[in-house]
Design an enzyme around this catalytic site. Sequence first.
Site, PDB file in Angstrom:
ATOM      1  N   ASP A  70       0.872  -1.173   0.000  1.00  0.00           N
ATOM      2  CA  ASP A  70       0.000   0.000   0.000  1.00  0.00           C
ATOM      3  C   ASP A  70       0.912   1.227   0.000  1.00  0.00           C
ATOM      4  O   ASP A  70       1.770   1.371   0.870  1.00  0.00           O
ATOM      5  CB  ASP A  70      -0.869  -0.024   1.269  1.00  0.00           C
ATOM      6  CG  ASP A  70      -1.854   1.139   1.306  1.00  0.00           C
ATOM      7  OD1 ASP A  70      -1.718   2.066   0.476  1.00  0.00           O
ATOM      8  OD2 ASP A  70      -2.747   1.114   2.165  1.00  0.00           O
ATOM      9  N   ASP A  73       1.418   3.076   3.188  1.00  0.00           N
ATOM     10  CA  ASP A  73       2.309   2.497   4.193  1.00  0.00           C
ATOM     11  C   ASP A  73       3.773   2.606   3.785  1.00  0.00           C
ATOM     12  O   ASP A  73       4.661   2.466   4.612  1.00  0.00           O
ATOM     13  CB  ASP A  73       1.995   1.000   4.388  1.00  0.00           C
ATOM     14  CG  ASP A  73       0.606   0.792   4.940  1.00  0.00           C
ATOM     15  OD1 ASP A  73       0.029   1.755   5.471  1.00  0.00           O
ATOM     16  OD2 ASP A  73       0.094  -0.338   4.839  1.00  0.00           O
ATOM     17  N   CYS A  98      10.510  21.717 -14.164  1.00  0.00           N
ATOM     18  CA  CYS A  98      10.539  20.533 -15.037  1.00  0.00           C
ATOM     19  C   CYS A  98       9.259  20.483 -15.861  1.00  0.00           C
ATOM     20  O   CYS A  98       9.270  20.202 -17.062  1.00  0.00           O
ATOM     21  CB  CYS A  98      10.650  19.255 -14.205  1.00  0.00           C
ATOM     22  SG  CYS A  98      12.001  19.216 -13.042  1.00  0.00           S
ATOM     23  N   CYS A 101       8.682  22.401 -19.362  1.00  0.00           N
ATOM     24  CA  CYS A 101       9.130  21.798 -20.625  1.00  0.00           C
ATOM     25  C   CYS A 101       8.509  20.417 -20.849  1.00  0.00           C
ATOM     26  O   CYS A 101       8.078  20.091 -21.951  1.00  0.00           O
ATOM     27  CB  CYS A 101      10.645  21.653 -20.656  1.00  0.00           C
ATOM     28  SG  CYS A 101      11.529  23.229 -20.648  1.00  0.00           S
ATOM     29  N   HIS A 102       8.492  19.602 -19.798  1.00  0.00           N
ATOM     30  CA  HIS A 102       8.119  18.198 -19.973  1.00  0.00           C
ATOM     31  C   HIS A 102       6.621  17.935 -19.816  1.00  0.00           C
ATOM     32  O   HIS A 102       6.154  16.848 -20.146  1.00  0.00           O
ATOM     33  CB  HIS A 102       8.854  17.321 -18.951  1.00  0.00           C
ATOM     34  CG  HIS A 102      10.342  17.297 -19.133  1.00  0.00           C
ATOM     35  ND1 HIS A 102      10.948  16.651 -20.187  1.00  0.00           N
ATOM     36  CD2 HIS A 102      11.345  17.844 -18.406  1.00  0.00           C
ATOM     37  CE1 HIS A 102      12.271  16.796 -20.083  1.00  0.00           C
ATOM     38  NE2 HIS A 102      12.538  17.520 -19.018  1.00  0.00           N
ATOM     39  N   ARG A 239      23.723   1.724  -2.635  1.00  0.00           N
ATOM     40  CA  ARG A 239      23.630   0.306  -2.321  1.00  0.00           C
ATOM     41  C   ARG A 239      24.863  -0.451  -2.822  1.00  0.00           C
ATOM     42  O   ARG A 239      25.408  -1.299  -2.124  1.00  0.00           O
ATOM     43  CB  ARG A 239      22.352  -0.294  -2.944  1.00  0.00           C
ATOM     44  CG  ARG A 239      22.106  -1.723  -2.527  1.00  0.00           C
ATOM     45  CD  ARG A 239      21.749  -1.774  -1.045  1.00  0.00           C
ATOM     46  NE  ARG A 239      21.784  -3.132  -0.506  1.00  0.00           N
ATOM     47  CZ  ARG A 239      22.873  -3.701   0.007  1.00  0.00           C
ATOM     48  NH1 ARG A 239      24.029  -3.052  -0.007  1.00  0.00           N
ATOM     49  NH2 ARG A 239      22.821  -4.909   0.520  1.00  0.00           N
ATOM     50  N   CYS A 243      27.768  -2.602  -0.760  1.00  0.00           N
ATOM     51  CA  CYS A 243      28.197  -3.967  -1.059  1.00  0.00           C
ATOM     52  C   CYS A 243      29.718  -4.048  -1.150  1.00  0.00           C
ATOM     53  O   CYS A 243      30.333  -4.961  -0.607  1.00  0.00           O
ATOM     54  CB  CYS A 243      27.590  -4.433  -2.387  1.00  0.00           C
ATOM     55  SG  CYS A 243      26.090  -5.381  -2.198  1.00  0.00           S
TER      56      CYS A 243
END
Lengths: 282, 108
Positions: A70, A73, A98, A101-102, A239, A243
């Site tokens: 959900d 949440d 943004c 233009c977009h 991330r 690692c």
Amino acid sequence: MNRYALGVGAAAMVVGAAALADPNTDVALEIDGVAIKTIAASAHADNPIGDTLISGWHYRNDETRALQLDDFDNPAFLAVELGRELWEAADGASGKSCADCHGGIDGFAGLRANMPKWSEAAGRPLTLEQWINWSRKEHQGAEPWKWESEQMLGMTAAIAVESRGMPMDVQTDGPMAEWFEKGRDLYYTRTGQLDFACASCHEANSGMMLRADHLSQGHLNGFPTYRLKWQGIGSIHRRLKGCVQDTRAEPYAVGSDELVALELYVSWRGEGLDIEAPAVRQ
Amino acid sequence: MASIKPRVKAPKTASAGEVVSIKTLISHPMESGQRKDKDGATIPRQIINKFTATFNGAMVFACDLEPSVSANPYFEFQMTVPETGVLAFEWVDDDGSIYTDEKTITVA
């Protein structure tokens, strides 16, 4: 008598732990009626993972998985909200937003699934963060956002959610081939005091427990991802750095050529899966 | 993260006597008052210290919050809907601000 009971309890726990080490593949991810493919056949016969790709969502416990079902949440949606506000906000010398233009941010549906993407102007692949900063400079005349800033994470999350449910699809041929090969080399290069390559955990031992962590196949379809460990949302490169650090090596910098190449190669390994960003993980 | 903003998810309609789930979230730093900044000065406490939900003026949920509650406090509770009415929510901040939200639940 007590000691006997304790022994039985310990044996039961060991059995329980072994059973838990398999990803839970009996569940399906559906958000607001949109089914998201989190278990899929690999799009490539030569994918070293094999035929079946399993998103990291299936490796997490019931409570963590539920957070993603959900959007209310899902704590990453605070970042998405911020990104949507920034989309409408004028910035830089141009005084443009943004949206000026977009148009609507929904026009970027599918974009996240193609990242990193080749840029003719730069003569290299750019990640979503790099594209955003390129456009901020070229079109808005604005200062670049820092990679892990809340603005950048908000914007990447808001753009990524538009691609939710769309299949990962990165270009690996033509000028991208060289970057793809570099990414593959890095994936299999052992680094650090522990002498681990990406493949040592995510290919040779995926599904196993690494101390308290359940090793997934290492897909990127959920990024930017809210990690409970971070108490916040973070980028792919954060991330990947984590690692590399875990192997006790000096990590590559965010936005470095190494991490861009690695992002490209790892994205290719996930082709077949749908984008599920912003995901929630442990 | 974003500015302080309350959010509520509640069903728009329910049948009389139905038990429904209400979810609430407010984006708030919940600064505990225990932390120090880089110069060693204490960062003053600023938290949401009270949350209440009323239905047509009657209390359905209330609680006090303490400094150990994490940022962006989230509450989910269940309630029985007796009739059509207005659910009103109130978050009280240490600085005296009160943030509110309202949802109407219609009993068909």
